[in-house]
Design a protein around this motif. Structure first.
Motif, PDB file in Angstrom:
ATOM      1  N   GLY A 175       0.489  -1.101   0.056  1.00 20.24           N
ATOM      2  CA  GLY A 175       0.053  -0.094  -0.028  1.00 20.24           C
ATOM      3  C   GLY A 175       1.069   1.216  -0.123  1.00 20.24           C
ATOM      4  N   THR A 176       1.597   1.309   0.073  1.00 17.18           N
ATOM      5  CA  THR A 176       3.107   1.778   0.230  1.00 17.18           C
ATOM      6  C   THR A 176       2.784   3.076  -1.095  1.00 17.18           C
ATOM      7  N   GLU A 177       2.835   2.497  -2.240  1.00 20.91           N
ATOM      8  CA  GLU A 177       2.367   3.303  -3.679  1.00 20.91           C
ATOM      9  C   GLU A 177       1.228   4.031  -3.688  1.00 20.91           C
ATOM     10  N   GLN A 178       0.565   3.252  -3.162  1.00 19.25           N
ATOM     11  CA  GLN A 178      -1.056   3.885  -3.145  1.00 19.25           C
ATOM     12  C   GLN A 178      -1.187   5.357  -2.677  1.00 19.25           C
ATOM     13  N   ALA A 179       0.377   5.260  -1.116  1.00 24.19           N
ATOM     14  CA  ALA A 179      -0.582   5.796  -0.496  1.00 24.19           C
ATOM     15  C   ALA A 179       0.440   7.866  -0.756  1.00 24.19           C
ATOM     16  N   GLU A 183      -1.425  10.975  -2.174  1.00 27.49           N
ATOM     17  CA  GLU A 183      -0.640  12.400  -1.672  1.00 27.49           C
ATOM     18  C   GLU A 183      -0.563  13.276  -3.005  1.00 27.49           C
ATOM     19  N   LEU A 184      -0.007  12.489  -4.081  1.00 34.12           N
ATOM     20  CA  LEU A 184       0.178  13.566  -5.381  1.00 34.12           C
ATOM     21  C   LEU A 184      -0.771  13.767  -5.865  1.00 34.12           C
ATOM     22  N   VAL A 229       5.746   9.395 -12.269  1.00 37.80           N
ATOM     23  CA  VAL A 229       4.806  10.395 -11.689  1.00 37.80           C
ATOM     24  C   VAL A 229       3.571  10.047 -13.171  1.00 37.80           C
ATOM     25  N   PRO A 230       2.321   9.839 -12.335  1.00 39.41           N
ATOM     26  CA  PRO A 230       1.570   9.680 -14.077  1.00 39.41           C
ATOM     27  C   PRO A 230       1.101  10.197 -14.513  1.00 39.41           C
ATOM     28  N   LYS A 237       2.668  17.197 -12.850  1.00 38.82           N
ATOM     29  CA  LYS A 237       3.625  17.451 -13.464  1.00 38.82           C
ATOM     30  C   LYS A 237       3.999  19.173 -13.832  1.00 38.82           C
ATOM     31  N   THR A 238       3.129  19.545 -14.279  1.00 35.02           N
ATOM     32  CA  THR A 238       4.021  21.400 -14.759  1.00 35.02           C
ATOM     33  C   THR A 238       3.591  21.433 -13.914  1.00 35.02           C
TER      34      THR A 238
END
Length: 269
Positions: A175-179, A183-184, A229-230, A237-238
């Motif tokens: 779950g760390t990636e989803q966390a 936030e992002l 970053v997706p 991203k901008t």
């Protein structure tokens, strides 16, 4: 013209104006400023140089982490970069002392027995901690203002711990990636509604704190996790590209190899 192209053009114009303005000051004061830190070839592990960006007569002394890969370069500390960006954005003159944190000199430990950077000398006293330093600079040198309103000051503050959690993770399903994505995503939505910067149209202290951390996140996760970053977060991203192109960021940015090396202990702990 795309948003990114407009942002790049605006940043380039801003950098040019600052450069021309500073050059006039430099010529009048007969001050030589190197284009990069390698222009200085002094012996020893502490490198000192002056970056003069205002008419102030007394440069501020600031101790920051030295590069572990390249002599006379800034190291990979996002908190040091935050302080240096603040000095740049406020056009304050400063003397940088690059400290080798693997072999800390006695004079530095006398300044700060904890041996941590950044440390800056204000009104004859050495001040540590980037939060305290940037707040003190804002109070002492209020123009141009960088103060972030209290209700916005914590925007993006959870990104760093979420990034570290994902970086250290050995289990793809923990779950760390989803966390981190949560936030992002919050930051992306915030920038969409309130941007282009945390405090709206103008850069503030929150951006100078957040952007070095996002830069470390981008480099470390790309290297160790093959992650980025997706595209589903276009406003974030901008925002990152805009901040990374600012003159104050470019001048104070650590080398990629230093960032990679700096986060290695977290990955293989």
């Amino acid at each position: 013209m795309s948003t990114v192209e407009i942002t790049r053009a605006a940043c380039a114009l801003s950098s040019t104006i600052k450069h021309l303005s500073c050059n006039r000051r430099f010529h009048r004061k007969r001050t030589f400023i190197p284009h990069n830190f390698s222009d200085f070839r002094r012996p020893g592990r502490i490198r000192t140089f002056t970056v003069c960006m205002s008419s102030a007569s007394n440069p501020l002394e600031v101790c920051v982490k030295a590069s572990v890969s390249t002599p006379n370069k800034l190291g990979d500390c996002p908190f040091c970069q935050r302080v240096l960006m603040t000095l740049e954005e406020k056009y304050l003159p400063y003397d940088v002392k690059l400290v080798d944190l693997t072999d800390k000199p006695e004079w530095f430990l006398k300044i700060n027995p904890e041996g941590k950077v950044p440390v800056i000398k204000l009104d004859g006293k050495w001040v540590a901690d980037s939060d305290i330093i940037t707040q003190s600079l804002e109070e002492k040198y209020p123009n141009p203002p960088l103060l972030t309103p209290p209700e916005k000051a914590s925007v993006g503050s959870k990104v760093l711990p979420a990034f570290i959690g994902f970086l250290k993770s050995k289990d793809p399903s923990d779950g760390t990636e989803q966390a981190l994505l949560n936030e992002l995503s919050f930051l992306n939505d915030y920038i969409k509604e309130n941007g282009p910067f945390v405090n709206g149209k103008e850069v503030s202290a929150a951006d100078l704190s957040l952007s070095p951390k996002l830069h470390h996140m981008e480099i470390a996760l790309s290297h160790y996790k093959n992650w980025s970053v997706p595209d589903s977060l276009p406003y974030l991203k901008t925002y990152m590209k805009s901040m990374f192109l600012r003159d104050s960021f470019v001048k104070t940015c650590a080398a990629r190899e230093d960032v990679v090396t700096g986060w290695r202990p977290k990955v293989f702990a």
